[in-house]
Scaffold this motif. Structure first.
Motif, PDB file in Angstrom:
ATOM      1  N   SER A 112      39.520 -49.641 -62.981  1.00 32.65           N
ATOM      2  CA  SER A 112      38.675 -48.538 -62.512  1.00 32.65           C
ATOM      3  C   SER A 112      38.399 -48.593 -61.008  1.00 32.65           C
ATOM      4  O   SER A 112      37.572 -47.840 -60.494  1.00 32.65           O
ATOM      5  N   HIS A 113      39.097 -49.474 -60.299  1.00 32.57           N
ATOM      6  CA  HIS A 113      38.929 -49.571 -58.844  1.00 32.57           C
ATOM      7  C   HIS A 113      39.522 -48.350 -58.164  1.00 32.57           C
ATOM      8  O   HIS A 113      40.630 -47.904 -58.497  1.00 32.57           O
ATOM      9  N   LEU A 114      38.797 -47.778 -57.215  1.00 36.12           N
ATOM     10  CA  LEU A 114      39.277 -46.618 -56.466  1.00 36.12           C
ATOM     11  C   LEU A 114      40.563 -46.949 -55.728  1.00 36.12           C
ATOM     12  O   LEU A 114      40.588 -47.860 -54.890  1.00 36.12           O
ATOM     13  N   ASP A 117      40.493 -47.006 -51.867  1.00 36.15           N
ATOM     14  CA  ASP A 117      39.475 -47.852 -51.258  1.00 36.15           C
ATOM     15  C   ASP A 117      39.951 -48.313 -49.880  1.00 36.15           C
ATOM     16  O   ASP A 117      41.005 -48.938 -49.750  1.00 36.15           O
ATOM     17  N   VAL A 247      34.147 -41.104 -54.532  1.00 33.24           N
ATOM     18  CA  VAL A 247      34.478 -41.954 -55.671  1.00 33.24           C
ATOM     19  C   VAL A 247      34.324 -41.135 -56.958  1.00 33.24           C
ATOM     20  O   VAL A 247      33.245 -40.628 -57.248  1.00 33.24           O
ATOM     21  N   GLN A 251      34.602 -44.726 -61.582  1.00 32.90           N
ATOM     22  CA  GLN A 251      35.320 -45.617 -60.677  1.00 32.90           C
ATOM     23  C   GLN A 251      34.360 -46.251 -59.674  1.00 32.90           C
ATOM     24  O   GLN A 251      33.200 -45.844 -59.549  1.00 32.90           O
ATOM     25  N   TRP A 252      34.850 -47.236 -58.935  1.00 31.71           N
ATOM     26  CA  TRP A 252      34.015 -47.958 -57.979  1.00 31.71           C
ATOM     27  C   TRP A 252      34.833 -48.316 -56.748  1.00 31.71           C
ATOM     28  O   TRP A 252      36.054 -48.320 -56.772  1.00 31.71           O
ATOM     29  N   ARG A 253      34.120 -48.623 -55.682  1.00 30.70           N
ATOM     30  CA  ARG A 253      34.748 -49.102 -54.446  1.00 30.70           C
ATOM     31  C   ARG A 253      33.929 -50.257 -53.901  1.00 30.70           C
ATOM     32  O   ARG A 253      32.795 -50.496 -54.321  1.00 30.70           O
TER      33      ARG A 253
END
Length: 261
Positions: A112-114, A117, A247, A251-253
């Motif tokens: 789920s990582h951007l 980023d 974002v 998802q996350w950054r």
């Protein structure tokens, strides 16, 4: 799962690295968790992984303990996930499951990582351990939630969250009362106490922008109700000087080194 009867010729990866580098076991474990160690060409981040004598164990030439700095993750929490306050991520997940809620920490993983980023930080499994949240968000709300390993950022958020301005986009329905916008900005009370001046403006026919400090659970819905509006959706898009930016939900950054709350 740990093998109860491991092959005696298979040894822990941390022990193998410590022997190769002539370093302590703890240093070897940090190199492994830092993503600097590969087994037969594949990066392995588990110090307890067992390796055979014939397997090739290599340590990257740029391996450095200086790179093992704590990280801060910025998650776009969707509606229906719980983000608690000040509890280590593992304990929060356990408590949320007991209460029937879905912990937002389940969204923190490599998948789920951007992709866009801009931090340049390499995703490691250790980045999802020992995370704390000091920016809770109701299950029925979405938006920015901060999880951090960095004690300095944890202290900043814990001590200054009351003075950090938070920005929210609130979708509403109903007809606003006469002079309702002015009352939202200055003139309402919550839990029997007058509220300080708040910046509120229309973003569209159905969406309001709130910028306020010291927000309390249930405050925005109560404010809207006081002027004839019902909250349909609430999304936090900024905490202090740190925005959610682009974002996507779920998802996350990484917080970039130059960003400050």
């Amino acid at each position: 799962m740990t093998d109860k009867n491991p092959d005696p010729s298979h040894i822990r990866l941390a022990k193998r690295v410590a022997e190769q580098l002539n370093c302590s076991r703890s240093t070897a474990e940090q190199f492994i968790e830092g993503g600097f160690v590969s087994v037969d060409g594949q990066v392995v981040e588990a110090p307890g992984a067992r390796v055979r004598p014939d397997q090739a164990v290599a340590v990257a030439q740029d391996a450095s303990l200086l790179a093992l700095t704590p990280v801060t993750l910025l998650l776009h929490k969707p509606v229906g996930f719980e983000a608690g306050l000040g509890v280590p991520a593992g304990q929060a997940a356990h408590a949320s499951r007991r209460q029937g809620a879905t912990p937002a920490t389940t969204l923190l993983n490599a998948a789920s990582h951007l992709a866009e980023d801009a931090s340049g930080i390499r995703v490691l499994q250790r980045h999802f351990k020992q995370l704390e949240c000091f920016t809770p968000l109701p299950t029925e709300a979405s938006g920015l939630v901060v999880y951090t390993q960095d004690k300095r950022i944890a202290r900043k958020l814990a001590e200054d969250i009351e003075s950090l301005e938070q920005e929210c986009i609130v979708e509403v329905k109903g007809d606003i009362a006469p002079h309702g916008l002015q009352r939202l900005c200055n003139g309402l009370s919550f839990n029997g106490r007058p509220l300080p001046p708040i910046k509120v403006s229309w973003q569209s026919e159905t969406k309001l922008r709130f910028a306020l400090k010291g927000i309390r659970p249930g405050q925005i819905p109560a404010m809207c109700d006081a002027v004839g509006l019902t909250v349909v959706a609430l999304k936090r898009i900024r905490i202090g000087r740190v925005p959610l930016a682009k974002v996507p939900e779920g998802q996350w950054r990484y917080l970039q080194p130059w960003e400050r709350f």
